[in-house]
Structure formats: C-alpha cells, structure tokens
Write a protein that holds these residues in place. Structure first.
Motif, mmCIF file in Angstrom:
data_model
loop_
_atom_site.group_PDB
_atom_site.id
_atom_site.type_symbol
_atom_site.label_atom_id
_atom_site.label_comp_id
_atom_site.label_asym_id
_atom_site.label_seq_id
_atom_site.Cartn_x
_atom_site.Cartn_y
_atom_site.Cartn_z
ATOM 1 N N ILE A 11 0.840 -1.201 0.000
ATOM 2 C CA ILE A 11 0.000 0.000 0.000
ATOM 3 C C ILE A 11 0.874 1.250 0.000
ATOM 4 O O ILE A 11 0.622 2.202 -0.752
ATOM 5 C CB ILE A 11 -0.969 -0.011 1.205
ATOM 6 N N LYS A 12 1.941 1.243 0.816
ATOM 7 C CA LYS A 12 2.855 2.389 0.853
ATOM 8 C C LYS A 12 3.550 2.585 -0.495
ATOM 9 O O LYS A 12 3.684 3.701 -0.985
ATOM 10 C CB LYS A 12 3.918 2.188 1.943
ATOM 11 N N ASP A 15 1.175 3.971 -3.057
ATOM 12 C CA ASP A 15 0.926 5.394 -2.818
ATOM 13 C C ASP A 15 2.066 6.254 -3.352
ATOM 14 O O ASP A 15 1.838 7.309 -3.951
ATOM 15 C CB ASP A 15 0.714 5.664 -1.319
ATOM 16 N N LYS A 16 3.307 5.797 -3.143
ATOM 17 C CA LYS A 16 4.469 6.544 -3.649
ATOM 18 C C LYS A 16 4.473 6.580 -5.171
ATOM 19 O O LYS A 16 4.715 7.616 -5.794
ATOM 20 C CB LYS A 16 5.775 5.912 -3.160
ATOM 21 N N THR A 18 1.921 6.185 -7.189
ATOM 22 C CA THR A 18 0.789 6.980 -7.646
ATOM 23 C C THR A 18 1.126 8.465 -7.586
ATOM 24 O O THR A 18 0.818 9.225 -8.514
ATOM 25 C CB THR A 18 -0.461 6.683 -6.793
ATOM 26 N N ALA A 19 1.761 8.885 -6.504
ATOM 27 C CA ALA A 19 2.148 10.287 -6.347
ATOM 28 C C ALA A 19 3.150 10.693 -7.430
ATOM 29 O O ALA A 19 3.041 11.782 -8.010
ATOM 30 C CB ALA A 19 2.738 10.519 -4.965
#
Length: 90
Positions: A11-12, A15-16, A18-19
């Motif tokens: 998940i982390k 998220d990275k 995606t950013a």
C-alpha cells in the motif's frame, strides 16, 4: 485496511508510485498547455520553445514508465506536425 505486513508495505509503495505518476503527468499537462496557449496566440517563437519543453517532458514521462512510450512518441509527432504546418502557413 490490510493486516499482513507485506500488504501494508505494498500500500505504501503504491501510494508513492501513484504520487510520482501524478506529478509526472501534471508536468506533462503543463507543458502541453503552454504549447497550446502559444499556438492559440500565434506566437511561433514561443510555441517552438514550448514544443521542445513538451517533448522533453513527454519523453521523461515515458522513461519513468508513467506514460506509454508509444503514446508519448505519437503526441510529440502530432505536436511537431501541427507546429510545422503553422510555420509553413506563415
């Protein structure tokens, strides 16, 4: 919410990524918008500079994997074709 440690890590990581993808695509959109604005104004000198910047951003996005490399090449080709047509018309 994930309970397993590896799922939490994924998940982390997602998220990275995606950013990063969002940031790269925003930069590409800014460069394309600048080119479009210059073309709309009819300022070919500024449009030429913006075309170079847009091509660079598209290729960087393709290199990072945020954009498909063939889609980036296609967009560069279409922008260049439009710019050259406008240049020839003047």
């Amino acid at each position: 919410m994930a309970n397993i440690k590896s799922a939490k890590k994924r998940i982390k990581v997602i998220d990275k990524k995606t950013a990063r993808n969002k940031r790269v695509k925003d930069h590409v959109k800014e460069a394309l918008r600048a080119f479009e604005d210059a073309m709309a104004e009819g300022d070919l000198d500024k449009a030429g500079e913006n075309l170079v910047a847009a091509e660079k951003k598209l290729m960087q996005g393709a290199a990072k994997g945020s954009l498909n490399k063939f889609a980036a090449q296609r967009k560069v080709s279409r922008l260049t074709k439009r710019f050259n047509a406008a240049k020839a018309a003047k």
